[in-house]
Design a protein around this motif. Structure first.
Motif, PDB file in Angstrom:
ATOM      1  N   ALA A  14       0.836  -1.205   0.000  1.00 29.41           N
ATOM      2  CA  ALA A  14       0.000   0.000   0.000  1.00 29.41           C
ATOM      3  C   ALA A  14       0.870   1.254   0.000  1.00 29.41           C
ATOM      4  N   ALA A  15       1.980   1.221   0.719  1.00 32.25           N
ATOM      5  CA  ALA A  15       2.898   2.360   0.722  1.00 32.25           C
ATOM      6  C   ALA A  15       3.504   2.567  -0.670  1.00 32.25           C
ATOM      7  N   LEU A  16       3.810   1.484  -1.363  1.00 35.48           N
ATOM      8  CA  LEU A  16       4.309   1.593  -2.736  1.00 35.48           C
ATOM      9  C   LEU A  16       3.245   2.173  -3.667  1.00 35.48           C
ATOM     10  N   VAL A  17       1.995   1.767  -3.464  1.00 36.10           N
ATOM     11  CA  VAL A  17       0.896   2.313  -4.274  1.00 36.10           C
ATOM     12  C   VAL A  17       0.795   3.814  -4.052  1.00 36.10           C
ATOM     13  N   VAL A  18       0.868   4.243  -2.799  1.00 33.81           N
ATOM     14  CA  VAL A  18       0.816   5.676  -2.490  1.00 33.81           C
ATOM     15  C   VAL A  18       2.007   6.386  -3.135  1.00 33.81           C
ATOM     16  N   ALA A  19       3.186   5.786  -3.055  1.00 30.73           N
ATOM     17  CA  ALA A  19       4.379   6.401  -3.646  1.00 30.73           C
ATOM     18  C   ALA A  19       4.230   6.553  -5.159  1.00 30.73           C
ATOM     19  N   PHE A  24       3.331  10.217  -9.608  1.00 30.15           N
ATOM     20  CA  PHE A  24       2.580  10.584 -10.813  1.00 30.15           C
ATOM     21  C   PHE A  24       2.002  11.986 -10.669  1.00 30.15           C
ATOM     22  N   LEU A  25       1.360  12.255  -9.533  1.00 33.99           N
ATOM     23  CA  LEU A  25       0.731  13.563  -9.331  1.00 33.99           C
ATOM     24  C   LEU A  25       1.747  14.702  -9.313  1.00 33.99           C
ATOM     25  N   SER A  26       2.934  14.423  -8.803  1.00 28.84           N
ATOM     26  CA  SER A  26       3.945  15.473  -8.729  1.00 28.84           C
ATOM     27  C   SER A  26       4.647  15.696 -10.061  1.00 28.84           C
ATOM     28  N   GLY A  27       4.365  14.845 -11.041  1.00 27.20           N
ATOM     29  CA  GLY A  27       4.966  15.007 -12.354  1.00 27.20           C
ATOM     30  C   GLY A  27       6.414  14.560 -12.410  1.00 27.20           C
ATOM     31  N   LEU A  32       8.468   4.521 -15.148  1.00 27.57           N
ATOM     32  CA  LEU A  32       7.194   3.807 -15.169  1.00 27.57           C
ATOM     33  C   LEU A  32       6.007   4.691 -14.814  1.00 27.57           C
ATOM     34  N   VAL A  33       6.168   5.598 -13.898  1.00 34.60           N
ATOM     35  CA  VAL A  33       5.009   6.318 -13.373  1.00 34.60           C
ATOM     36  C   VAL A  33       4.827   7.720 -13.930  1.00 34.60           C
ATOM     37  N   SER A  34       5.531   8.072 -14.967  1.00 39.01           N
ATOM     38  CA  SER A  34       5.378   9.415 -15.518  1.00 39.01           C
ATOM     39  C   SER A  34       4.152   9.541 -16.411  1.00 39.01           C
ATOM     40  N   SER A  35       3.537   8.418 -16.774  1.00 41.76           N
ATOM     41  CA  SER A  35       2.318   8.461 -17.598  1.00 41.76           C
ATOM     42  C   SER A  35       1.164   7.807 -16.845  1.00 41.76           C
ATOM     43  N   VAL A  36      -0.055   8.121 -17.265  1.00 40.66           N
ATOM     44  CA  VAL A  36      -1.238   7.526 -16.641  1.00 40.66           C
ATOM     45  C   VAL A  36      -1.209   6.014 -16.801  1.00 40.66           C
ATOM     46  N   ARG A  37      -0.912   5.558 -17.999  1.00 42.41           N
ATOM     47  CA  ARG A  37      -0.903   4.112 -18.257  1.00 42.41           C
ATOM     48  C   ARG A  37       0.164   3.394 -17.434  1.00 42.41           C
ATOM     49  N   GLY A  38       1.331   3.985 -17.320  1.00 41.93           N
ATOM     50  CA  GLY A  38       2.393   3.377 -16.528  1.00 41.93           C
ATOM     51  C   GLY A  38       2.041   3.300 -15.058  1.00 41.93           C
TER      52      GLY A  38
END
Length: 140
Positions: A14-19, A24-27, A32-38
């Protein structure tokens, strides 16, 4: 009921999900997490892993009390919302759907952890030697 090592694993997930979601939100320019799909793919994979450790399979085997039935309905609804949000986020790159996926995933984790802490839906405990109890019940 006390928390087990599985609850520790699901909390770390869950902590990884939050991270992932915060990155993603911080841009952040993370591969992996720079796009919505990633981000959606990462949260879906983490959610599936966490679901395996936080599952309440005993609730689906035993007769359901009102508390167990309520828990089952809420958990199923959150699971469907997470899967639907994840698929929509993957297909259409929807940030709203990613938010639904995130919220439902964290909701499932908090629901399962609360259930484990409060022990509201525990399976019946079997004590003693079951074979001896059956011998006593069987007429000769």
């Amino acid at each position: 009921m006390k928390l087990t090592w599985k609850d520790g694993v699901t909390t770390a997930i869950a902590a990884l999900v939050v991270a992932v979601y915060v990155l993603f939100l911080s841009g952040a320019d993370v591969v992996l997490v720079s796009s919505v799909r990633g981000a959606a793919a990462a949260i879906l994979v983490l959610g599936v892993i966490g679901c395996g450790y936080g599952a309440a399979d005993e609730l689906y085997k035993a007769p359901k009390s009102p508390a167990k039935l309520t828990y089952t309905v809420i958990a199923t609804t959150l699971g469907i919302a997470a899967l639907g949000g994840g698929l929509i986020a993957l297909i259409f790159a929807s940030e709203v759907a990613l938010g639904v996926l995130f919220g439902a995933t964290i909701g499932l984790w908090s629901l399962a952890t609360t259930r484990h802490i409060t022990n509201t839906c525990r399976a019946p405990q079997v004590t003693g030697d079951v074979s001896e109890a059956r011998k006593e019940e069987t007429p000769l």
